[in-house]
Design a protein around this motif. Structure first.
Motif, mmCIF file in Angstrom:
data_model
loop_
_atom_site.group_PDB
_atom_site.id
_atom_site.type_symbol
_atom_site.label_atom_id
_atom_site.label_comp_id
_atom_site.label_asym_id
_atom_site.label_seq_id
_atom_site.Cartn_x
_atom_site.Cartn_y
_atom_site.Cartn_z
ATOM 1 N N SER A 148 0.836 -1.196 0.000
ATOM 2 C CA SER A 148 0.000 0.000 0.000
ATOM 3 C C SER A 148 0.876 1.252 0.000
ATOM 4 O O SER A 148 0.486 2.285 -0.538
ATOM 5 N N ASP A 149 2.093 1.155 0.583
ATOM 6 C CA ASP A 149 3.015 2.292 0.575
ATOM 7 C C ASP A 149 3.421 2.666 -0.843
ATOM 8 O O ASP A 149 3.638 3.835 -1.148
ATOM 9 N N SER A 150 3.536 1.676 -1.725
ATOM 10 C CA SER A 150 3.946 1.978 -3.095
ATOM 11 C C SER A 150 2.865 2.741 -3.856
ATOM 12 O O SER A 150 3.160 3.461 -4.808
ATOM 13 N N LEU A 151 1.614 2.608 -3.447
ATOM 14 C CA LEU A 151 0.522 3.349 -4.080
ATOM 15 C C LEU A 151 0.492 4.805 -3.633
ATOM 16 O O LEU A 151 0.101 5.681 -4.390
ATOM 17 N N THR A 152 0.890 5.058 -2.405
ATOM 18 C CA THR A 152 0.825 6.413 -1.872
ATOM 19 C C THR A 152 2.145 7.152 -2.001
ATOM 20 O O THR A 152 2.190 8.357 -1.843
ATOM 21 N N GLY A 153 3.231 6.449 -2.308
ATOM 22 C CA GLY A 153 4.537 7.095 -2.457
ATOM 23 C C GLY A 153 4.618 7.884 -3.747
ATOM 24 O O GLY A 153 3.914 7.631 -4.720
ATOM 25 N N THR A 154 5.503 8.879 -3.774
ATOM 26 C CA THR A 154 5.634 9.740 -4.946
ATOM 27 C C THR A 154 6.338 9.036 -6.103
ATOM 28 O O THR A 154 6.157 9.412 -7.255
ATOM 29 N N ALA A 155 7.131 8.009 -5.821
ATOM 30 C CA ALA A 155 7.869 7.325 -6.890
ATOM 31 C C ALA A 155 6.922 6.659 -7.888
ATOM 32 O O ALA A 155 7.135 6.707 -9.091
ATOM 33 N N ALA A 156 5.871 6.026 -7.400
ATOM 34 C CA ALA A 156 4.946 5.313 -8.285
ATOM 35 C C ALA A 156 3.880 6.229 -8.863
ATOM 36 O O ALA A 156 3.254 5.909 -9.855
#
Length: 197
Positions: free
Chosen positions: A67-75
């Motif tokens: 879920s962090d990858s969905l909210t992170g700016t990188a993705a």
């Protein structure tokens, strides 16, 4: 018969006989054509295809993503992208046609996402995410607006036999819909129809 009963019966008869004067606000005219073209999806990179012509199932595993990858700016709110390259074999049935379209029907599947109608609604417990489909130009297909994936029909002639094929390339991934993210299964079902021009 009492006066009251006679009055009710005569009002009921008058109501049944009278007609309402309702004018039409408009007309919808439907046009179309039924053709003999029939393409079978024979697979391609990133797909597992089952079923026969007209009842094909394509299984796409988007994997387990944080879920962090969905909210992170990188993705940028998009993760789990998977290429879907569909090879269509139309045999000799597409004579005179130029293109084939993948027309989606999300409402007969898991539905459109209520927070972002471009996305397919997920089922299974996850929240704050939908499934996005991207065309070959990496543009999000708006499922709520009935956008399609298009491909050109290519003819090949050997002797007196002409066959037709097409490739439909797209990508699918999880897309944050703006609501708070909650972990859980994130599945989706998206019926489709092949249409021809």
């Amino acid at each position: 018969m009492s006066k009251l009963l006679k009055s009710i019966v005569s009002m009921a008869i008058a109501g049944a006989v009278s007609t309402s004067a309702v004018a039409a606000d408009g007309t919808i005219n439907f046009t179309g054509e039924i053709i003999a073209a029939s393409c079978a999806i024979t697979g391609g990179a990133g797909t597992s295809v089952g079923g026969n012509k007209g009842g094909q199932t394509i299984d796409i595993g988007l994997g387990k993503v944080s879920s962090d990858s969905l909210t992170g700016t990188a993705a940028g709110g998009i993760v789990g992208g998977k290429s879907i390259n569909l090879n269509l074999d139309c045999g000799g049935t597409a004579a005179g046609l130029k293109s084939v379209k993948l027309q989606f029907d999300p409402n007969s599947g898991s539905g459109v996402d209520s927070k972002n109608v471009s996305l397919l609604k997920v089922t299974g417990g996850a929240e704050g995410v939908g499934i996005g489909l991207y065309n070959s130009s990496n543009k999000l297909v708006n499922l709520g607006a009935n956008e399609t994936i298009d491909g050109a029909l290519v003819s090949t002639t050997e002797g007196q036999n002409t066959t037709y094929t097409a490739n439909l390339n797209l990508r699918a991934g999880y897309v944050a819909n703006g609501a708070p993210i909650k972990a859980g299964s994130a599945n989706g079902t998206l019926p489709f129809t092949l249409t021809y021009e």
